[in-house]
Design a protein around this motif. Structure first.
Motif, PDB file in Angstrom:
ATOM      1  N   VAL A 180      -9.490  21.997   8.506  1.00  0.00           N
ATOM      2  CA  VAL A 180     -10.540  21.095   8.012  1.00  0.00           C
ATOM      3  C   VAL A 180     -10.609  21.139   6.493  1.00  0.00           C
ATOM      4  CG1 VAL A 180     -13.034  20.746   7.934  1.00  0.00           C
ATOM      5  CG2 VAL A 180     -11.899  21.177  10.110  1.00  0.00           C
ATOM      6  N   VAL A 181     -10.543  22.342   5.966  1.00  0.00           N
ATOM      7  CA  VAL A 181     -10.652  22.464   4.506  1.00  0.00           C
ATOM      8  C   VAL A 181      -9.448  21.798   3.840  1.00  0.00           C
ATOM      9  CG1 VAL A 181     -10.561  24.098   2.599  1.00  0.00           C
ATOM     10  CG2 VAL A 181     -12.128  24.471   4.486  1.00  0.00           C
ATOM     11  N   SER A 182      -8.280  22.063   4.403  1.00  0.00           N
ATOM     12  CA  SER A 182      -7.091  21.467   3.817  1.00  0.00           C
ATOM     13  C   SER A 182      -7.160  19.948   3.907  1.00  0.00           C
ATOM     14  CB  SER A 182      -5.846  21.971   4.551  1.00  0.00           C
ATOM     15  OG  SER A 182      -5.777  23.368   4.489  1.00  0.00           O
ATOM     16  N   ALA A 183      -7.557  19.464   5.072  1.00  0.00           N
ATOM     17  CA  ALA A 183      -7.636  18.021   5.258  1.00  0.00           C
ATOM     18  C   ALA A 183      -8.650  17.423   4.307  1.00  0.00           C
ATOM     19  CB  ALA A 183      -7.998  17.708   6.707  1.00  0.00           C
ATOM     20  N   LEU A 184      -9.776  18.070   4.183  1.00  0.00           N
ATOM     21  CA  LEU A 184     -10.815  17.545   3.303  1.00  0.00           C
ATOM     22  C   LEU A 184     -10.334  17.524   1.862  1.00  0.00           C
ATOM     23  CD1 LEU A 184     -14.411  18.770   4.181  1.00  0.00           C
ATOM     24  CD2 LEU A 184     -13.574  16.446   3.828  1.00  0.00           C
ATOM     25  N   THR A 185      -9.699  18.598   1.463  1.00  0.00           N
ATOM     26  CA  THR A 185      -9.181  18.640   0.093  1.00  0.00           C
ATOM     27  C   THR A 185      -8.171  17.527  -0.115  1.00  0.00           C
ATOM     28  OG1 THR A 185      -9.386  21.027   0.297  1.00  0.00           O
ATOM     29  CG2 THR A 185      -8.270  20.201  -1.650  1.00  0.00           C
ATOM     30  N   ALA A 186      -7.335  17.352   0.880  1.00  0.00           N
ATOM     31  CA  ALA A 186      -6.350  16.294   0.774  1.00  0.00           C
ATOM     32  C   ALA A 186      -7.022  14.940   0.645  1.00  0.00           C
ATOM     33  CB  ALA A 186      -5.433  16.325   2.003  1.00  0.00           C
ATOM     34  N   VAL A 187      -8.042  14.724   1.473  1.00  0.00           N
ATOM     35  CA  VAL A 187      -8.719  13.428   1.456  1.00  0.00           C
ATOM     36  C   VAL A 187      -9.439  13.218   0.134  1.00  0.00           C
ATOM     37  CG1 VAL A 187     -10.659  12.165   2.439  1.00  0.00           C
ATOM     38  CG2 VAL A 187      -8.961  13.199   3.929  1.00  0.00           C
ATOM     39  N   LEU A 188     -10.132  14.246  -0.315  1.00  0.00           N
ATOM     40  CA  LEU A 188     -10.995  14.041  -1.464  1.00  0.00           C
ATOM     41  C   LEU A 188     -10.223  14.037  -2.778  1.00  0.00           C
ATOM     42  CD1 LEU A 188     -14.083  16.252  -0.545  1.00  0.00           C
ATOM     43  CD2 LEU A 188     -13.886  13.778  -0.428  1.00  0.00           C
ATOM     44  N   PHE A 189      -9.247  14.897  -2.863  1.00  0.00           N
ATOM     45  CA  PHE A 189      -8.644  15.081  -4.185  1.00  0.00           C
ATOM     46  C   PHE A 189      -7.176  14.663  -4.281  1.00  0.00           C
ATOM     47  CE2 PHE A 189     -12.154  18.007  -3.808  1.00  0.00           C
ATOM     48  CZ  PHE A 189     -12.869  17.720  -4.951  1.00  0.00           C
ATOM     49  N   LEU A 190      -6.541  14.562  -3.117  1.00  0.00           N
ATOM     50  CA  LEU A 190      -5.117  14.236  -3.179  1.00  0.00           C
ATOM     51  C   LEU A 190      -4.816  12.843  -2.622  1.00  0.00           C
ATOM     52  CD1 LEU A 190      -3.623  17.682  -2.153  1.00  0.00           C
ATOM     53  CD2 LEU A 190      -3.964  16.768  -4.434  1.00  0.00           C
ATOM     54  N   GLY A 191      -5.861  12.119  -2.358  1.00  0.00           N
ATOM     55  CA  GLY A 191      -5.641  10.748  -1.939  1.00  0.00           C
ATOM     56  C   GLY A 191      -5.365  10.538  -0.464  1.00  0.00           C
ATOM     57  N   GLY A 192      -5.438  11.575   0.328  1.00  0.00           N
ATOM     58  CA  GLY A 192      -5.311  11.410   1.777  1.00  0.00           C
ATOM     59  C   GLY A 192      -4.030  10.708   2.161  1.00  0.00           C
ATOM     60  N   TRP A 193      -4.211   9.557   2.810  1.00  0.00           N
ATOM     61  CA  TRP A 193      -3.021   8.861   3.281  1.00  0.00           C
ATOM     62  C   TRP A 193      -2.345   8.046   2.192  1.00  0.00           C
ATOM     63  CZ3 TRP A 193      -4.753   4.053   2.254  1.00  0.00           C
ATOM     64  CH2 TRP A 193      -6.120   3.777   2.441  1.00  0.00           C
ATOM     65  N   HIS A 194      -2.842   8.095   0.989  1.00  0.00           N
ATOM     66  CA  HIS A 194      -2.190   7.326  -0.056  1.00  0.00           C
ATOM     67  C   HIS A 194      -0.812   7.890  -0.346  1.00  0.00           C
ATOM     68  CE1 HIS A 194      -5.216   4.463  -1.379  1.00  0.00           C
ATOM     69  NE2 HIS A 194      -6.121   5.398  -1.097  1.00  0.00           N
ATOM     70  N   GLY A 195       0.130   6.975  -0.553  1.00  0.00           N
ATOM     71  CA  GLY A 195       1.494   7.374  -0.837  1.00  0.00           C
ATOM     72  C   GLY A 195       2.407   6.185  -0.637  1.00  0.00           C
ATOM     73  N   PRO A 196       3.647   6.407  -0.830  1.00  0.00           N
ATOM     74  CA  PRO A 196       4.565   5.286  -0.584  1.00  0.00           C
ATOM     75  C   PRO A 196       4.470   4.820   0.864  1.00  0.00           C
ATOM     76  CG  PRO A 196       5.676   7.085  -1.729  1.00  0.00           C
ATOM     77  CD  PRO A 196       4.329   7.588  -1.313  1.00  0.00           C
ATOM     78  N   MET A 197       4.444   3.562   1.024  1.00  0.00           N
ATOM     79  CA  MET A 197       4.355   2.941   2.342  1.00  0.00           C
ATOM     80  C   MET A 197       3.138   3.451   3.094  1.00  0.00           C
ATOM     81  SD  MET A 197       8.148   2.236   3.657  1.00  0.00           S
ATOM     82  CE  MET A 197       8.632   3.831   4.191  1.00  0.00           C
ATOM     83  N   ALA A 198       2.024   3.426   2.379  1.00  0.00           N
ATOM     84  CA  ALA A 198       0.817   3.972   2.976  1.00  0.00           C
ATOM     85  C   ALA A 198       0.400   3.205   4.219  1.00  0.00           C
ATOM     86  CB  ALA A 198      -0.321   3.933   1.935  1.00  0.00           C
ATOM     87  N   GLY A 199       0.714   1.939   4.242  1.00  0.00           N
ATOM     88  CA  GLY A 199       0.274   1.141   5.363  1.00  0.00           C
ATOM     89  C   GLY A 199       0.776   1.676   6.686  1.00  0.00           C
ATOM     90  N   SER A 200       2.061   2.070   6.738  1.00  0.00           N
ATOM     91  CA  SER A 200       2.608   2.522   8.012  1.00  0.00           C
ATOM     92  C   SER A 200       2.737   4.041   8.085  1.00  0.00           C
ATOM     93  CB  SER A 200       3.987   1.893   8.227  1.00  0.00           C
ATOM     94  OG  SER A 200       4.800   2.161   7.093  1.00  0.00           O
ATOM     95  N   LEU A 201       2.991   4.672   6.958  1.00  0.00           N
ATOM     96  CA  LEU A 201       3.238   6.124   6.998  1.00  0.00           C
ATOM     97  C   LEU A 201       2.062   6.926   6.452  1.00  0.00           C
ATOM     98  CD1 LEU A 201       6.945   6.236   5.870  1.00  0.00           C
ATOM     99  CD2 LEU A 201       6.014   6.531   8.146  1.00  0.00           C
ATOM    100  N   GLY A 202       0.897   6.266   6.346  1.00  0.00           N
ATOM    101  CA  GLY A 202      -0.260   6.955   5.774  1.00  0.00           C
ATOM    102  C   GLY A 202      -0.562   8.269   6.492  1.00  0.00           C
ATOM    103  N   TRP A 203      -0.524   8.243   7.830  1.00  0.00           N
ATOM    104  CA  TRP A 203      -0.844   9.457   8.587  1.00  0.00           C
ATOM    105  C   TRP A 203       0.080  10.602   8.236  1.00  0.00           C
ATOM    106  CZ3 TRP A 203       2.975  11.239  11.889  1.00  0.00           C
ATOM    107  CH2 TRP A 203       4.001  10.334  12.185  1.00  0.00           C
TER     108      TRP A 203
END
Lengths: 185, 320, 127, 670
Positions: B241-264
């Motif tokens: 949970v902590v890692s996921a939250l940190t990822a969501v809040l500070f690392l952009g979560g699913w943002h990245g190349p081809m976020a639309g399909s590979l966001g997860w």
């Protein structure tokens, strides 16, 4: 006890039966009441605190049912996450025993019971009498975070800041109170 | 009908994630620690690279007798692991995995919800510590409580910084407002949040409440068998949970190349990278002393988070 | 939803809290009962706010304030209780009887005072 | 000049008293000079004043004290023959007493205060004597009362001294109340407190309430001069030191009453009733006291009762209108009574007891205190009225006055109408005086024999066949000579300070009577009434006195014989002649005829009963109200206090209950 008497009033409003929200509200309310009663009657101190958690959590659900979402989460965050932890902390520091404390209630419990019952009777009578025919419209969410934020920081800024001063004072006060003074050599 | 089915599916999905991912993290910890510390034991179970080590652990826990100390408060003692575990399950509900509603439940006050629910988890440790009727357990419980109360504040403040930047407390809303330059902008907050999260989880170097050299295993001393496993599970779930939250809040979560399909995938990668970091830190750093621990929270993290908050506010005003 | 439900629930919760405040001997339990009473008030505030659709959300804002004040109150209250416990060796409200107009309690006070030093030492042993 | 000297006379002892009180503890060496020298100087001055005033002269001087609105009170001096004579007596006796006391109270730790009080006492008496104003006189009068209280209670460790001092104070104050009213009556009638004015008013008949005033004054006089029925304090006052007794009895306290009546004699002569009361009082007093004196065992009590009796003589003389006789007797009595007391002090000092019975079994008292033995003999002879001692002349003057009154021509000396003195009063006083002379001689003889002639020693020597002892029992003078001449080692020699006053006083005791014989001597200072013994009374009186002495001696012989006979059977027996003389009267006489008991029954017990009643009322009735007044709030407080138990929750409960009740009330009311 009075709830049963109140429920038939719904029919006068045009509903043949109480709505689902009302049923859930009443059930959770009964749970909250029961937990609260256990909180004030149980002879095991830590159990009382845990029952308080149940009661407060139940109240958070009631807030959700009343569409006051933000308040509900604040309730969980502050009450369950902080206040109860503090209470448990206090209980442990004052050495709450495991098991039954026979002297959890003081001598004036019967007086207290009388007063509480009298107050309950008076209040319930008054409230039922006053709001017999009043209904809440739960159609729209009334307590979203946005709405709360807007009003809080637009209309209630000054009290909010005053409150921050109060909190600061409380913080300082708590620190001063719990500081252990150095013993004179 | 569809909404009910939808809700059911989401719930099952969350449950699955909850049941699987922490185990994955646990296995990873075994392996990573084994490699980092040059341990040989975890490399044997199951033949190939010791893949069955976690299974063996599970079997061992399941086989053990479930002992409740005679002086303990039985009900609370038994209830404590559940109270410790459940908040993380609830927290997972609100964490978005990918774009387009790939999450358990979109909440208006998602961030708020997650933090609130995580705060409840401390109750489990307190209950366990108190109900064990053991001095070390009680001390561990009290230390846990003190530590969690202390680190909750910087954590909230750091999260508030992000929420301020995004203008919302909804997790999906935050991700929606994310830009790549948020990462350097909020890097201090991210550090504070992650470190506070570590402390909330009582992971090393913040594992004073369970310091075996001082108080055996803190609040969990008296636990055996499955209940102990549940506490371990809650710890791994907490890492998730902590890692996921940190990822969501500070690392952009699913943002990245081809976020639309590979966001997860991005989200999972970031999460597991952070989880690996957690394990890495455990192996790397020595334990902080109790007073150092408190001083660190109050004199380092809170000022840092406040500074981050101020920075966020200034930038926010400048931008708008 | 019928307004009577939250109103009656709040009233009953308040009275339960009142009973707790009046009947509980342990100071921490008393503080808990006070929290119950405050929550009853909060419930009322929220319910009436929702009912009235107040544009200023004064009910919910007040609830937030109340919760904040309650947090401050519990912090200070616990600090005071701990102080009393440290000085008297007990957190029982009805034994903190310095206000008593009578001699029968004075003995208890003295006993508590003599226990004070013991309590202090023990506390130091723990801390 | 004379006035200055006269003012100095009372002022010197007063200043001496102040200085003595101030310096008593700090400078013990100054105490004795400060006690003796002012008094001595005052005596010298008094004699000077006497000489300057001379015969028939008098000096009046007054200064208005302060405007009082009503009757003016003034500091005034009235010096006439009476006053200057009495002042000399007072100062001389006081000087002797002070001198004597320096030795007598040598070991006493409270001597400084004692000496100062004696000086104050003397000053007060001198104020009484010299004062020309009744109110100022009253001041001295009351100061004397206070001083006598302190001096009688000098040995306050002893319960009898304490009770005696209180008794003296109360009894004299009891008399002073009517006395004060008497002064007011006089002043109201005369319009002034000045004695001159009052006497002038009496002479011109402006006193309309003379009887009332005289009777009221008699109360104070009876108190101060220890006349029946207020005489009881005087014998008890013997608990004081002996010099104080001498001072009180001879010159100051008791003399004040007689002096006052003498000063106001014209007023008394206006009222037959007052004279009758005074006369009856005097007769009862003198006969009763004579009987009592005969029965007493305590040496000093015998002397005390004799004082009462001699004061009776003076009062009797005043009652028959002859103040010259009264004052003559006062002077001689002052001399010999002071002598008697001082010598008694020496005897007691030597014998370490007051009891005559004990002395009668004590050997060698004569040899141990030869001076006291001799001077006491002189004093007793004067007391008994044996010629040519002073008492003989003065007593005879009194009897002569009584005889004149019995014949209808009272010797008033022109102060008032002789017709106001009834003949029968003269007879009563005359017969009472003769009876008293008999008794006086008897008890004087008894005292003398018992104190100085121990029977047991005489018996032992009698058995041994020594004629000297028999001679001793038969002839006192010879025995005294023998005792003085005997070569047995003398006892403790008394200090000169104690012996010198004795001989100093012995001179007037012997010779003072002679001054009355010449018209130019004493009568010239007084009213000029002849004080020469009349041919009728003196043989009778002398015979009666000798008869009394002889009877006493005979009775003593028989008692001694019985004691010798029963010596082995009753070791405690004494050769007391009193039982034989008094017969059935012995018991009542010994207890003062039960006057004290009577007072006890009549006043003390009712008062005590009333006090108990009041105390009961106060404690049980009044206090019940008070307790109730205090208890009810206490009870309410205790009930209310139960609520104030320090239990915060209790308070909160009450608060909540009150709120609920208020809410219900408001709801119902609307």
């Amino acid at each position: 006890m009075n709830l049963a008497a109140v429920v038939p009033l719904d029919s006068t409003h045009g509903f043949l039966s109480p709505s689902g929200v009302e049923i859930v509200f009443v059930l959770v309310g009964l749970g909250v009441l029961g937990a609260a009663l256990l909180t004030v009657t149980t002879k095991q101190l830590v159990h009382a605190a845990l029952w308080l958690v149940v009661a407060l959590g139940g109240l958070a659900i009631e807030y959700l049912l009343l569409t006051a979402e933000f308040i509900a989460w604040v309730q969980v965050l502050i009450y369950v996450g902080a206040v109860v932890v503090l209470v448990l902390f206090g209980l442990m520091l004052t050495r709450a025993p495991i098991g039954v404390s026979p002297d959890a209630d003081s001598g004036n419990r019967w007086l207290a019971l009388g007063v509480a019952l009298a107050a309950a009777a008076t209040l319930v009578t008054l409230v039922v009498d006053a709001f017999r025919c009043t209904w809440i419209d739960l159609g729209t969410v009334a307590g979203s975070t946005k709405a709360n934020g807007v009003t809080l920081f637009r209309y209630w800024v000054l009290p909010f800041e005053a409150l921050s001063v109060l909190l600061l004072a409380a913080l300082v006060g708590a620190i001063v109170l719990s500081r252990r003074e150095k013993k004179e050599p | 009908m569809t909404t009910t089915l939808d809700a059911l599916v989401r719930c099952i999905a969350v449950l699955l994630v909850f049941l699987v991912f922490p185990l994955v993290i646990g296995q990873t910890e075994h392996k990573v620690m084994a490699h980092m510390q040059g341990r040989l034991g975890p490399m044997y179970a199951g033949g190939f690279h010791g893949w069955a080590q976690l299974v063996a652990d599970g079997v061992k826990f399941a086989q053990k007798e479930d002992v409740v100390p005679s002086g303990a408060d039985r009900k609370i003692f038994q209830l404590a692991p559940a109270v410790a575990l459940l908040p993380y399950l609830l927290a997972l509900v609100a964490i978005p995995l990918g774009p387009g509603g790939l999450l358990g439940q979109s909440l208006d006050a998602g961030l708020f919800f997650v933090l609130a629910v995580m705060g409840v988890g401390v109750l489990g440790s307190l209950m366990a510590g108190w109900a064990s009727a053991n001095k070390f357990s009680l001390l561990g419980g009290i230390r846990t409580a003190a530590q969690l109360m202390a680190y909750e504040l910087p954590m909230l403040l750091a999260a508030a910084s992000v929420a301020m930047a995004a203008g919302t407390v909804s997790l999906t809303g935050i991700l929606g407002a994310f830009h790549w330059w948020w990462v350097p902008w909020q890097i201090v907050g991210g550090f504070v949040f992650f470190v506070s999260g570590l402390a909330e989880l009582q992971r090393p170097p913040f594992d004073m409440p369970v310091a075996d050299s001082e108080i055996i295993f803190g609040a969990y001393t008296e636990y055996t068998g499955l209940r102990f496993a549940l506490f371990l599970l809650s710890e791994y779930a907490g890492i998730l949970v902590v890692s996921a939250l940190t990822a969501v809040l500070f690392l952009g979560g699913w943002h990245g190349p081809m976020a639309g399909s590979l966001g997860w995938l991005w989200m999972l990668l970031k999460t597991f990278a952070l989880a690996f970091l957690v394990i890495w830190i455990r192996v790397t750093y020595p334990r902080l002393r109790e007073d150092q621990l408190m001083r660190f929270a109050w004199t380092v993290l809170i000022p840092l988070s406040l500074a981050q908050l101020a920075l966020t506010g200034i930038v926010k005003v400048v931008i708008s | 939803m019928h307004l009577v439900f939250p109103a009656v629930l709040a009233a009953l919760l308040f009275c339960v809290g009142l009973y707790g405040v009046l009947a509980r001997r342990n100071a921490v339990l008393m503080l808990m009962s006070v929290e119950l009473m405050l929550n009853a008030v909060n419930l009322n505030l929220v319910a009436f706010d929702v009912w009235l659709r107040d544009a200023l959300h004064s009910g919910q804002a007040l609830t937030l304030f109340t919760i904040t004040v309650a947090a401050a109150e519990i912090g200070l209250g616990l600090a005071i209780v701990l102080l009393i416990f440290r000085n008297r060796g007990t957190a029982d409200i009805d034994r903190v009887g310095r206000l008593t107009d009578g001699d029968e309690k004075a003995d208890g006070d003295e006993k508590a005072d003599s226990a004070e030093t013991v309590g202090d030492d023990e506390m130091e042993g723990v801390g | 000049m004379t006035l200055t000297l006269a003012i100095l006379v009372p002022l010197l002892p007063f200043l001496g008293a102040l200085a003595g009180l101030a310096s008593g503890r700090r400078a013990p060496g100054l105490v004795r000079p400060l006690a003796v020298l002012p008094t001595l100087a005052s005596a010298v001055l008094a004699v000077l004043v006497l000489a300057r005033i001379g015969t028939k002269g008098h000096l009046d001087s007054a200064t208005r004290l302060t405007p009082t609105g009503g009757l003016p009170i003034s500091l005034s001096v009235h010096l006439d023959g009476i006053a200057v004579l009495l002042a000399v007596l007072v100062t001389v006796v006081a000087t002797c007493v002070q001198l004597y006391s320096t030795a007598y109270l040598r070991e006493d730790p409270r001597y400084p205060s004692y000496a100062a009080l004696v000086s104050l006492f003397t000053a007060a008496m001198l104020l009484v004597v010299y004062s020309g104003d009744l109110i100022v006189l009253l001041v001295g009068w009351e100061v004397m009362g206070v001083c006598s209280y302190f001096l009688v209670g000098h040995h306050w460790e002893r319960p009898d001294a304490r009770s005696a001092s209180i008794k003296a104070f109360l009894v004299t104050k009891l008399g002073d109340v009517p006395f004060l009213f008497g002064i007011f009556v006089l002043a109201t009638d005369a319009g002034t407190f000045q004695i001159d004015g009052i006497l002038g008013a009496a002479a011109t008949g402006r006193l309309h309430h003379a009887t009332l005033a005289a009777l009221l004054l008699l109360g104070g006089v009876a108190g101060k001069s220890a006349q029946f029925p207020l005489h009881t304090w005087l014998p008890d006052a013997m608990a004081g030191p002996t010099p104080v007794s001498a001072l009180i009895h001879a010159a100051t306290m008791v003399a004040a009453g007689v002096y006052l009546v003498a000063r106001l004699e014209p007023v008394f002569l206006l009222s037959t009733a007052a004279l009758v009361v005074l006369g009856i009082m005097a007769v009862i007093t003198m006969i009763g006291s004579g009987l009592c004196a005969l029965a007493q065992d305590d040496l000093k009590r015998v002397l005390a009762y004799s004082t009462v009796g001699q004061l009776g003589y003076m009062a009797g003389a005043l009652a028959v209108g002859d103040r010259d006789a009264a004052l003559f007797h006062l002077l001689t009595h002052g001399a010999f009574k002071a002598l008697l007391f001082l010598s008694a002090g020496v005897v007691i000092h030597a014998a370490h007891t007051n009891s005559l019975t004990a002395m009668s079994r004590m050997d060698g008292l004569r040899r141990r205190v030869p001076d006291a033995y001799a001077t006491m003999g002189i004093g007793l002879a004067a007391l008994a009225g044996l010629p040519p001692f002073s008492g003989f002349f003065s007593k005879d003057a009194v009897l002569t006055a009584a005889e004149h009154a019995a014949n209808g021509d009272a010797l008033t000396g022109g102060l008032g109408p002789a017709g106001n003195v009834p003949c029968w009063l003269g007879w009563t006083v005359l017969i009472g005086g003769l009876l008293t002379a008999l008794l006086t001689a008897a008890y004087a003889t008894r005292l003398w024999l018992l104190a100085f002639f121990p029977v047991r020693r005489a018996a032992a020597e009698g058995v041994a066949g020594s004629g000297e002892a028999v001679a001793a029992t038969v002839a006192p003078t010879a025995a005294a000579v023998a005792a003085l001449a005997s070569d047995e080692p003398a006892g403790p020699v008394e200090p000169a300070a104690m012996v010198a006053p004795l001989w100093l006083l012995a001179v007037p005791s012997v010779a003072l009577g002679l001054v009355g014989l010449w018209p130019h001597a004493l009568p010239a200072w007084l009213d000029g009434v002849s004080l020469t013994p009349s041919g009728v009374t003196w043989p009778i009186a002398t015979g009666v006195a000798l008869l009394g002495a002889g009877l006493a001696w005979l009775a003593w012989r028989r008692a001694a014989a019985r004691v010798l006979a029963e010596a082995e059977a009753d070791a405690a027996a004494a050769a007391d002649p009193a039982p034989l003389l008094l017969g059935p009267l012995l018991g009542p006489s010994r207890t003062g005829f039960g006057v004290d008991t009577c007072y006890d029954r009549a006043f003390v017990r009712p008062v005590l009963g009333a006090a108990r009643l009041v105390s009961f009322l106060d404690r049980e009735v009044v206090e019940t109200y008070v307790k109730g007044a205090a208890g009810t709030p206490g009870l309410i407080g205790r009930v209310v206090r139960r609520a104030q138990n320090g239990n915060t929750q209790g308070y909160l409960s009450a608060l909540a209950a009150g709120v609920v009740v208020l809410a219900v009330v408001v709801a119902v009311a609307q």
